[in-house]
Design a protein around this motif. Structure first.
Motif, mmCIF file in Angstrom:
data_model
loop_
_atom_site.group_PDB
_atom_site.id
_atom_site.type_symbol
_atom_site.label_atom_id
_atom_site.label_comp_id
_atom_site.label_asym_id
_atom_site.label_seq_id
_atom_site.Cartn_x
_atom_site.Cartn_y
_atom_site.Cartn_z
ATOM 1 N N ILE A 16 0.840 -1.199 0.000
ATOM 2 C CA ILE A 16 0.000 0.000 0.000
ATOM 3 C C ILE A 16 0.875 1.249 0.000
ATOM 4 N N THR A 17 0.609 2.144 -0.964
ATOM 5 C CA THR A 17 1.302 3.438 -1.012
ATOM 6 C C THR A 17 0.373 4.584 -0.618
ATOM 7 N N ALA A 18 -0.942 4.385 -0.772
ATOM 8 C CA ALA A 18 -1.957 5.378 -0.412
ATOM 9 C C ALA A 18 -3.268 4.631 -0.207
ATOM 10 N N LEU A 19 -4.163 5.225 0.581
ATOM 11 C CA LEU A 19 -5.467 4.616 0.856
ATOM 12 C C LEU A 19 -6.587 5.584 0.516
ATOM 13 N N ILE A 20 -7.664 5.022 -0.039
ATOM 14 C CA ILE A 20 -8.885 5.783 -0.306
ATOM 15 C C ILE A 20 -10.021 5.036 0.376
ATOM 16 N N LEU A 21 -10.750 5.717 1.231
ATOM 17 C CA LEU A 21 -11.939 5.159 1.870
ATOM 18 C C LEU A 21 -13.160 5.767 1.201
ATOM 19 N N ILE A 22 -14.072 4.910 0.739
ATOM 20 C CA ILE A 22 -15.334 5.374 0.152
ATOM 21 C C ILE A 22 -16.453 4.859 1.048
ATOM 22 N N THR A 23 -17.178 5.791 1.667
ATOM 23 C CA THR A 23 -18.197 5.413 2.638
ATOM 24 C C THR A 23 -19.205 6.529 2.837
ATOM 25 N N GLY B 145 -13.962 11.590 11.057
ATOM 26 C CA GLY B 145 -12.785 12.412 10.827
ATOM 27 C C GLY B 145 -11.574 11.509 10.679
ATOM 28 N N LEU B 146 -10.776 11.783 9.681
ATOM 29 C CA LEU B 146 -9.593 10.971 9.422
ATOM 30 C C LEU B 146 -8.370 11.864 9.303
ATOM 31 N N PRO B 147 -7.211 11.349 9.699
ATOM 32 C CA PRO B 147 -5.986 12.127 9.490
ATOM 33 C C PRO B 147 -5.634 12.151 8.004
ATOM 34 N N ALA B 148 -4.725 13.021 7.637
ATOM 35 C CA ALA B 148 -4.298 13.129 6.234
ATOM 36 C C ALA B 148 -3.437 11.944 5.814
ATOM 37 N N SER B 149 -2.883 11.232 6.804
ATOM 38 C CA SER B 149 -2.065 10.065 6.481
ATOM 39 C C SER B 149 -2.082 9.083 7.650
ATOM 40 N N LEU B 150 -1.769 7.852 7.327
ATOM 41 C CA LEU B 150 -1.608 6.794 8.325
ATOM 42 C C LEU B 150 -0.297 6.088 8.013
ATOM 43 N N ASN B 151 0.545 5.933 9.009
ATOM 44 C CA ASN B 151 1.827 5.261 8.826
ATOM 45 C C ASN B 151 2.628 5.885 7.674
ATOM 46 N N GLY B 152 2.474 7.211 7.504
ATOM 47 C CA GLY B 152 3.200 7.909 6.455
ATOM 48 C C GLY B 152 2.606 7.771 5.067
ATOM 49 N N LYS B 153 1.443 7.137 4.971
ATOM 50 C CA LYS B 153 0.806 6.929 3.663
ATOM 51 C C LYS B 153 -0.430 7.822 3.560
ATOM 52 N N PRO B 154 -0.570 8.540 2.444
ATOM 53 C CA PRO B 154 -1.718 9.440 2.291
ATOM 54 C C PRO B 154 -3.039 8.689 2.422
ATOM 55 N N LEU B 155 -3.993 9.347 3.076
ATOM 56 C CA LEU B 155 -5.324 8.777 3.288
ATOM 57 C C LEU B 155 -6.357 9.773 2.773
ATOM 58 N N PHE B 156 -7.250 9.289 1.905
ATOM 59 C CA PHE B 156 -8.282 10.134 1.298
ATOM 60 C C PHE B 156 -9.652 9.584 1.638
ATOM 61 N N TYR B 157 -10.594 10.492 1.818
ATOM 62 C CA TYR B 157 -11.971 10.143 2.192
ATOM 63 C C TYR B 157 -12.909 10.576 1.072
ATOM 64 N N VAL B 158 -13.720 9.641 0.575
ATOM 65 C CA VAL B 158 -14.738 9.935 -0.430
ATOM 66 C C VAL B 158 -16.080 9.636 0.206
ATOM 67 N N SER B 159 -16.898 10.665 0.366
ATOM 68 C CA SER B 159 -18.220 10.506 0.981
ATOM 69 C C SER B 159 -19.253 10.146 -0.082
ATOM 70 N N THR B 160 -19.922 9.027 0.107
ATOM 71 C CA THR B 160 -20.981 8.667 -0.842
ATOM 72 C C THR B 160 -22.152 9.628 -0.736
ATOM 73 N N GLY B 161 -22.359 10.202 0.421
ATOM 74 C CA GLY B 161 -23.431 11.186 0.606
ATOM 75 C C GLY B 161 -23.149 12.466 -0.157
ATOM 76 N N ARG B 162 -21.923 12.945 -0.092
ATOM 77 C CA ARG B 162 -21.538 14.170 -0.796
ATOM 78 C C ARG B 162 -21.619 13.968 -2.304
ATOM 79 N N ALA B 163 -21.242 12.785 -2.773
ATOM 80 C CA ALA B 163 -21.264 12.509 -4.213
ATOM 81 C C ALA B 163 -22.683 12.545 -4.755
ATOM 82 N N ALA B 164 -23.672 12.237 -3.912
ATOM 83 C CA ALA B 164 -25.060 12.200 -4.366
ATOM 84 C C ALA B 164 -25.667 13.589 -4.470
ATOM 85 N N LEU B 165 -25.026 14.597 -3.877
ATOM 86 C CA LEU B 165 -25.578 15.967 -3.907
ATOM 87 C C LEU B 165 -25.372 16.627 -5.240
#
Length: 116
Positions: free
Chosen positions: A84-91, A96-116
């Protein structure tokens, strides 16, 4: 494609969220549209499978109904893996999530926001 571009594309999509399998199908459709190579249910370690592992080590995890603490712990485990070099969570789960975990970038994609 770099991870930020992939995240922006995923944030513009609409997702079916009634079942996790539907959400995963919609993510797969997006990845195929972008012609990005990926592996479904990629094994990172014994008992550790991430929903999608995209070329370049980008891990994508989809969650529909899951407690925030459980999601975070799962992402923490994934972030320790060399594949793993980067993580994307879709939910749709608000957390609230940090910008990275274990030095690897972490991105958040909200399914609710996408529907707006």
């Amino acid at each position: 494609m770099i991870v930020e571009q992939l995240v922006q594309h995923l944030r513009r999509q609409r997702y079916r969220v009634g079942q996790e399998a539907w959400l995963q199908e919609d993510i797969e459709t997006s990845l195929r549209f972008l012609q990005i190579a990926f592996e479904r249910e990629a094994r990172l370690a014994p008992g550790e499978r991430i929903d999608f592992l995209v070329t370049g080590g980008i891990g994508i995890e989809a969650k529909t109904r899951c407690p925030p603490r459980q999601i975070y712990r799962q992402l923490e485990r994934y972030a320790t893996k060399d594949a793993i070099t980067a993580l994307i969570l879709i939910t749709g789960t608000a957390l609230g999530l940090p910008a990275s975990l274990n030095g690897k970038p972490l991105f958040y994609v909200s399914t609710g926001r996408a529907a707006l």
